[in-house]
Motif scaffolding. Structure first.
Motif, short mmCIF file in Angstrom:
data_model
loop_
_atom_site.label_atom_id
_atom_site.label_comp_id
_atom_site.label_asym_id
_atom_site.label_seq_id
_atom_site.Cartn_x
_atom_site.Cartn_y
_atom_site.Cartn_z
N GLY A 108 0.79 -1.23 0.00
CA GLY A 108 0.00 0.00 0.00
C GLY A 108 0.81 1.27 0.00
O GLY A 108 2.05 1.25 0.11
N ALA A 109 0.12 2.38 -0.14
CA ALA A 109 0.65 3.75 -0.19
C ALA A 109 1.44 4.01 -1.48
O ALA A 109 1.64 3.12 -2.29
N GLU A 110 1.88 5.26 -1.61
CA GLU A 110 2.68 5.61 -2.79
C GLU A 110 4.05 4.95 -2.66
O GLU A 110 4.52 4.72 -1.55
N GLY A 136 0.49 0.89 -3.39
CA GLY A 136 -0.95 0.65 -3.34
C GLY A 136 -1.74 1.14 -4.54
O GLY A 136 -2.96 1.22 -4.47
N PHE A 137 -1.05 1.47 -5.63
CA PHE A 137 -1.79 2.00 -6.78
C PHE A 137 -1.70 1.05 -7.96
O PHE A 137 -1.19 1.39 -9.02
N ALA A 160 -2.14 -1.16 3.59
CA ALA A 160 -2.46 0.27 3.76
C ALA A 160 -3.04 0.84 2.47
O ALA A 160 -2.37 1.56 1.75
N LEU A 161 -4.28 0.48 2.19
CA LEU A 161 -4.93 0.97 0.97
C LEU A 161 -6.07 1.92 1.30
O LEU A 161 -6.78 2.35 0.39
N GLY A 162 -6.27 2.22 2.57
CA GLY A 162 -7.41 3.05 2.99
C GLY A 162 -8.68 2.21 2.96
O GLY A 162 -8.71 1.11 2.40
N LEU A 163 -9.71 2.73 3.62
CA LEU A 163 -10.97 1.98 3.60
C LEU A 163 -11.78 2.41 2.39
O LEU A 163 -11.66 3.55 1.95
N ARG A 165 -10.93 -0.22 0.57
CA ARG A 165 -10.17 -1.10 -0.33
C ARG A 165 -9.31 -2.11 0.41
O ARG A 165 -9.17 -3.24 -0.03
N GLY A 186 -4.73 1.51 7.10
CA GLY A 186 -5.04 2.87 6.65
C GLY A 186 -3.82 3.70 6.30
O GLY A 186 -2.98 3.29 5.52
N GLY A 187 -3.72 4.87 6.92
CA GLY A 187 -2.64 5.80 6.57
C GLY A 187 -1.36 5.59 7.37
O GLY A 187 -0.52 6.48 7.43
N ASP A 190 2.11 6.28 5.85
CA ASP A 190 2.38 7.71 5.70
C ASP A 190 2.96 8.27 7.01
O ASP A 190 3.84 9.11 6.99
N ARG A 213 -5.79 15.99 13.65
CA ARG A 213 -5.69 15.56 12.25
C ARG A 213 -6.53 16.46 11.35
O ARG A 213 -6.14 16.76 10.24
N ARG A 220 -10.16 16.50 5.42
CA ARG A 220 -10.77 15.34 6.09
C ARG A 220 -12.17 15.67 6.62
O ARG A 220 -12.88 14.77 7.06
N ARG A 223 -15.08 13.59 5.46
CA ARG A 223 -15.06 12.23 6.00
C ARG A 223 -15.48 12.22 7.47
O ARG A 223 -16.12 11.29 7.94
N1 UDP Z 1 -3.90 4.32 -0.88
C1 UDP Z 1 -3.40 3.34 -1.70
N2 UDP Z 1 -4.10 3.04 -2.82
C2 UDP Z 1 -5.26 3.67 -3.16
C3 UDP Z 1 -5.77 4.65 -2.29
C4 UDP Z 1 -5.06 4.96 -1.13
O1 UDP Z 1 -2.37 2.75 -1.43
O2 UDP Z 1 -5.81 3.35 -4.20
C5 UDP Z 1 -3.14 4.63 0.35
C6 UDP Z 1 -2.79 6.09 0.57
O3 UDP Z 1 -1.64 6.42 -0.17
C7 UDP Z 1 -2.58 6.10 2.06
C8 UDP Z 1 -3.49 4.99 2.57
O4 UDP Z 1 -3.94 4.30 1.43
O5 UDP Z 1 -1.26 5.73 2.35
C9 UDP Z 1 -4.71 5.37 3.38
O6 UDP Z 1 -5.02 6.67 3.36
P1 UDP Z 1 -6.11 7.36 4.26
O7 UDP Z 1 -5.50 8.57 4.85
O8 UDP Z 1 -7.35 7.46 3.47
O9 UDP Z 1 -6.28 6.27 5.45
P2 UDP Z 1 -7.37 6.15 6.58
O10 UDP Z 1 -7.73 7.54 6.99
O11 UDP Z 1 -8.47 5.39 5.94
O12 UDP Z 1 -6.67 5.40 7.65
#
Ligand code: UDP
Length: 243
Positions: A108-110, A136-137, A160-163, A165, A186-187, A190, A213, A220, A223
């Motif tokens: 996940g993540a960039e 994660g892309f 770590a793809l966020g919710l 996903r 989640g994040g 990051d 946050r 945010r 959300r």
């Molecule tokens: N992310 C990812 N692929 C996607 C969309 C998001 O890897 O297609 C990653 C994004 O880079 C971040 C993480 O998912 O690192 C979650 O981000 P977010 O802040 O939305 O997390 P949450 O608040 O849900 O914990």
């Protein structure tokens, strides 16, 4: 293990310490495990989306990520001992992994964030064996990530793809794996990579991490509007006396 139902989501009644202990046992026994760390936003999403609710109910454990969940349990006269957040759990699992040389995979993540998170883990937890990772892309149809994970046999897989996903991805591929603790975080990458700061302890202790946050990332707000809606629905559950 006792569960507390909040708007249909079954939260485990546990402390972080006990839960980490239980997970260590499951790693030793090679028991495949799917964990959801659920905050009010996830509970609301699950209440709006039946498929997502079904995925969450398939998880082995749902933990209370966020003070909103702990407060809701108290309001329902079925209190939960404490928050068991994704970030803290990841730290605790990495600490144990450092000692026991567990195999870890990060999804996940960039790309830059993923690399940064890996570097941080290597520095802070040198005993951890990072066996692989993927940003994660990717294309949802891409199945080579799951087959790589199966082949690498990690003990811990942080997703770590966020919710929603991360939970959808775990649920979709779970049958393929033979072992491993899979957890949506989640994040957290990051935060590990230093891209997003976690609230200083003062804000965390005051249960105002969400506010910190919000100030840092005003986008945010939309959300976070899930939160008042969540409180409203929890009152509804209380009035109905329904679990
Ligand atoms: N992310 C990812 N692929 C996607 C969309 C998001 O890897 O297609 C990653 C994004 O880079 C971040 C993480 O998912 O690192 C979650 O981000 P977010 O802040 O939305 O997390 P949450 O608040 O849900 O914990």
């Amino acid at each position: 293990m006792k569960r507390v139902s909040i708007l249909g989501v079954p939260f485990i009644h546990t402390t972080m310490k006990d839960f980490i202990y239980l997970l260590q046992e499951r790693i030793v026994q090679k028991e495949k495990t799917f964990i959801v760390t659920a905050n009010p936003e996830i509970v609301m999403k699950a209440n709006e989306d039946e498929d997502y609710m079904n995925i969450i109910r398939k998880a082995n454990f749902v933990t209370a990520d966020g003070i909103g969940v702990v407060k809701a349990a108290k309001l329902l006269n079925d209190p939960l001992p404490e928050r068991v957040t994704g970030f803290d759990m990841m730290q605790e699992l990495l600490k144990a992994a450092d000692q026991h040389h567990h195999r870890v995979y990060l999804l996940g993540a960039e790309e830059a964030v993923l690399q940064g998170a890996m570097t941080k883990i290597v520095e802070e937890f040198p005993g951890v064996e990072i066996v692989g990772g993927h940003h994660g892309f990717f294309d949802w149809e891409q199945n080579d990530i799951a087959s790589d994970i199966k082949r690498l046999e990690p003990d811990l897989v942080f997703v770590a793809l966020g919710l929603p996903r991360q939970e959808q991805w775990i649920a979709q591929h779970f049958a393929l794996f033979e072992k491993g603790i899979f957890i949506g975080v989640g994040g957290c990458f990051d935060v590990l990579a230093g891209k997003v700061e976690r609230a200083p302890e003062f804000w965390q202790k005051a249960n105002l991490e969400w506010f910190y946050r919000l100030m840092k990332q005003p986008t945010r707000l939309k959300r976070m509007l899930a939160l008042p809606h969540f409180v409203f629905k929890v009152y509804g559950q209380k009035l109905k006396g329904k679990k």
